[in-house]
Write a protein that holds these residues in place. Structure first.
Motif, mmCIF file in Angstrom:
data_model
loop_
_atom_site.group_PDB
_atom_site.id
_atom_site.type_symbol
_atom_site.label_atom_id
_atom_site.label_comp_id
_atom_site.label_asym_id
_atom_site.label_seq_id
_atom_site.Cartn_x
_atom_site.Cartn_y
_atom_site.Cartn_z
ATOM 1 N N ARG A 198 0.817 -1.213 0.000
ATOM 2 C CA ARG A 198 0.000 0.000 0.000
ATOM 3 C C ARG A 198 0.855 1.270 0.000
ATOM 4 N NH1 ARG A 198 -5.428 1.163 1.324
ATOM 5 N NH2 ARG A 198 -5.743 3.344 1.944
ATOM 6 N N TYR A 199 1.960 1.231 0.734
ATOM 7 C CA TYR A 199 2.728 2.459 0.926
ATOM 8 C C TYR A 199 4.085 2.483 0.228
ATOM 9 C CZ TYR A 199 -0.926 3.456 4.282
ATOM 10 O OH TYR A 199 -2.157 3.677 4.865
ATOM 11 N N GLY A 200 4.429 1.412 -0.443
ATOM 12 C CA GLY A 200 5.661 1.422 -1.219
ATOM 13 C C GLY A 200 6.930 1.362 -0.393
ATOM 14 N N PHE A 201 6.855 0.776 0.808
ATOM 15 C CA PHE A 201 8.059 0.591 1.598
ATOM 16 C C PHE A 201 8.926 -0.493 0.968
ATOM 17 C CE2 PHE A 201 4.847 1.528 5.136
ATOM 18 C CZ PHE A 201 5.091 2.895 5.091
ATOM 19 N N GLY A 202 10.237 -0.402 1.184
ATOM 20 C CA GLY A 202 11.116 -1.419 0.638
ATOM 21 C C GLY A 202 10.904 -2.776 1.289
ATOM 22 N N LYS A 203 10.858 -2.798 2.598
ATOM 23 C CA LYS A 203 10.629 -4.019 3.380
ATOM 24 C C LYS A 203 9.947 -3.585 4.670
ATOM 25 C CE LYS A 203 13.148 -8.012 5.363
ATOM 26 N NZ LYS A 203 12.714 -9.064 4.429
ATOM 27 N N VAL A 204 9.078 -4.421 5.205
ATOM 28 C CA VAL A 204 8.357 -4.106 6.441
ATOM 29 C C VAL A 204 8.559 -5.233 7.445
ATOM 30 C CG1 VAL A 204 6.084 -3.788 7.496
ATOM 31 C CG2 VAL A 204 6.603 -2.689 5.316
ATOM 32 N N LEU A 205 8.902 -4.858 8.675
ATOM 33 C CA LEU A 205 8.982 -5.805 9.775
ATOM 34 C C LEU A 205 8.152 -5.266 10.932
ATOM 35 C CD1 LEU A 205 12.816 -6.620 9.706
ATOM 36 C CD2 LEU A 205 10.955 -8.068 8.861
ATOM 37 N N LEU A 206 7.150 -6.014 11.358
ATOM 38 C CA LEU A 206 6.379 -5.616 12.528
ATOM 39 C C LEU A 206 7.246 -5.731 13.785
ATOM 40 C CD1 LEU A 206 2.820 -7.193 12.094
ATOM 41 C CD2 LEU A 206 3.678 -4.978 11.290
ATOM 42 N N THR A 207 6.984 -4.857 14.736
ATOM 43 C CA THR A 207 7.703 -4.864 16.005
ATOM 44 C C THR A 207 6.695 -4.751 17.150
ATOM 45 O OG1 THR A 207 7.985 -2.455 15.951
ATOM 46 C CG2 THR A 207 9.751 -3.787 14.998
ATOM 47 N N THR A 208 7.175 -4.907 18.357
ATOM 48 C CA THR A 208 6.288 -4.825 19.505
ATOM 49 C C THR A 208 5.961 -3.384 19.881
ATOM 50 O OG1 THR A 208 8.211 -5.041 20.950
ATOM 51 C CG2 THR A 208 6.957 -7.030 20.505
ATOM 52 N N SER A 209 6.681 -2.424 19.323
ATOM 53 C CA SER A 209 6.421 -1.011 19.577
ATOM 54 C C SER A 209 7.211 -0.171 18.587
ATOM 55 C CB SER A 209 6.828 -0.623 21.015
ATOM 56 O OG SER A 209 8.237 -0.738 21.164
ATOM 57 N N CYS A 210 6.874 1.110 18.506
ATOM 58 C CA CYS A 210 7.685 2.039 17.724
ATOM 59 C C CYS A 210 9.051 2.223 18.382
ATOM 60 C CB CYS A 210 6.969 3.377 17.601
ATOM 61 S SG CYS A 210 7.814 4.580 16.543
ATOM 62 N N THR A 211 9.076 2.152 19.702
ATOM 63 C CA THR A 211 10.351 2.230 20.426
ATOM 64 C C THR A 211 11.292 1.135 19.957
ATOM 65 O OG1 THR A 211 9.265 3.188 22.364
ATOM 66 C CG2 THR A 211 11.405 2.159 22.720
ATOM 67 N N ASP A 212 10.773 -0.096 19.850
ATOM 68 C CA ASP A 212 11.594 -1.201 19.347
ATOM 69 C C ASP A 212 12.066 -0.945 17.920
ATOM 70 O OD1 ASP A 212 11.858 -2.820 21.516
ATOM 71 O OD2 ASP A 212 10.434 -4.349 20.872
ATOM 72 N N ALA A 213 11.193 -0.402 17.095
ATOM 73 C CA ALA A 213 11.580 -0.116 15.706
ATOM 74 C C ALA A 213 12.723 0.894 15.665
ATOM 75 C CB ALA A 213 10.372 0.396 14.930
ATOM 76 N N LEU A 214 12.659 1.913 16.517
ATOM 77 C CA LEU A 214 13.745 2.902 16.575
ATOM 78 C C LEU A 214 15.033 2.267 17.092
ATOM 79 C CD1 LEU A 214 11.660 5.885 17.945
ATOM 80 C CD2 LEU A 214 12.915 5.893 15.774
#
Length: 381
Positions: A45-61
């Protein structure tokens, strides 16, 4: 009068159905059916290169900080007016945080202030798309290319937000920088209680991201049959969410368009009701630059001073309307004020003192918005 909460998590009706389905599959740990459904949907939908779900945005950062190999002494430029996780992710790796001021017209980072903060030790810039409204990504990416920096978009509030560049191309927020972190916390447009995702747009970081995501192993490649066994490859942690969280999120993503239509309607009602009142009382309503879209994440006021802000907050709460202030600038926090270089960040301080966030959630009724605006008229006239 019944209390009007600041936020109320919205359930589409399918969350528990998908959670039960996940349980019945016999696999409720991460990276299963619903994780893949969500990741594929968001990537397409958004054209991201790759997506990985995380337990929080904090974890993603925190994943982002590991991915770009932040080392002690590296400098990372972030806006002071942001949530603590934006800084913590890089502080944990030993980085020195260099705070930038906000824009005069919007709480997002002042793009024109960034270049003067860049030194030989600068490793990354982390623009925060405040209220889901884009920073000027052309300016930021141009600086990143000029000085060889990474750009990590803090898109915690920015799902379904877009940026139109100088070339006229409309791009999803989170698809422009090398990396981007999103939140699905219960206060966001699309929720899973706690949850987030990392978007990886730099091809050189994609394989490494999956390894860090899976505790530093090539376990995901093993389960896809790409390697005969999995090993410890690099630093990492357990960043991926369970299938329970992903199943909940999938019910939300299926209803993304309906959720966004409703939120836009609420935002427009607030804006139309308050436009003339705000102008008459020297109160600023949300500003959307020409290059940005509005994803209807929140509705806020910028009061003329702290006294007016406190009068509004106290008056609304006395009427059982749970409006709130937002961030306290990080450069003045107890943890960081002794480390800060002492520069005066006037706009960050102004937003700390003057921002009011009004109740905003899917099930908020239009008549309740009208009630809230009437109370504001009575408090400040």
């Amino acid at each position: 009068m019944k209390k009007i909460p600041f936020n109320k998590p919205y359930l589409t009706g399918k969350e528990t159905f998908y959670i039960e389905d996940a349980v019945n599959t016999g696999k409720i740990s991460g990276n299963g059916k619903y994780t893949r459904l969500c990741q594929d949907f968001l990537k397409e939908r958004y054209g991201f290169g790759k997506v990985l779900l995380t337990t929080s945005c904090t974890d993603a950062l925190e994943m982002a900080a590991l991915l770009i190999d932040i080392q002690p002494g590296d400098e990372v430029i972030i806006p002071s007016y942001t949530f603590v996780s934006t800084a913590n992710a890089f502080v944990l790796r030993g980085a020195k945080i260099v705070f930038a001021d906000s824009r005069e017209d919007h709480p997002g980072i002042d793009e024109n202030a960034i270049e003067a903060l860049i030194t030989a030790r600068t490793k990354a810039v982390v623009p925060v798309h405040y209220a889901g409204v884009a920073c000027d990504m052309d300016k930021i990416m141009s600086l990143a290319n000029k000085y060889g920096l990474y750009v990590v978009e803090d898109a915690a509030q920015a799902i379904d937000g877009f940026y139109t560049g100088k070339d006229g191309e409309k791009k999803a927020l989170g698809s422009i920088g090398h990396l981007a972190a999103f939140s699905f916390h219960e206060t966001k447009n699309i929720i899973s209680g706690e949850g987030g995702m990392l978007a990886i747009n730099d091809p050189s970081l994609m394989d490494k991201a999956e390894i860090i995501w899976e505790k530093g192993t090539n376990r995901s490649a093993f389960f896809r049959g790409e390697v005969g066994k999995y090993n410890w490859i690099s630093m990492g942690s357990s960043f991926l969410p369970s299938e329970i969280i992903s199943a909940f999120l999938w019910a939300q993503l299926e209803n993304l368009e309906d959720i966004q239509i409703r939120r836009h309607d609420l935002w427009d009602n607030y804006y139309s009701d308050l436009k003339q009142w705000a102008k008459a009382n020297n109160i600023q309503l949300p500003s959307i630059p020409d290059f940005a879209t509005n994803n209807a994440h929140m509705f806020y006021l910028i009061c003329k001073d702290l006294e007016q802000r406190n009068r509004i907050l106290d008056g609304l709460r006395s009427n059982k309307i749970m409006a709130v202030f937002h961030y306290l600038s990080l450069h003045k926090s107890p943890f960081y004020k002794m480390k800060h270089d002492g520069r005066h960040l006037k706009n960050s301080d102004r937003y700390t003192n003057c921002v009011v966030r009004l109740p905003f959630f899917y099930e908020l009724e239009n008549k309740t918005v009208s009630l809230i605006t009437r109370r504001l008229f009575e408090l400040i006239s």
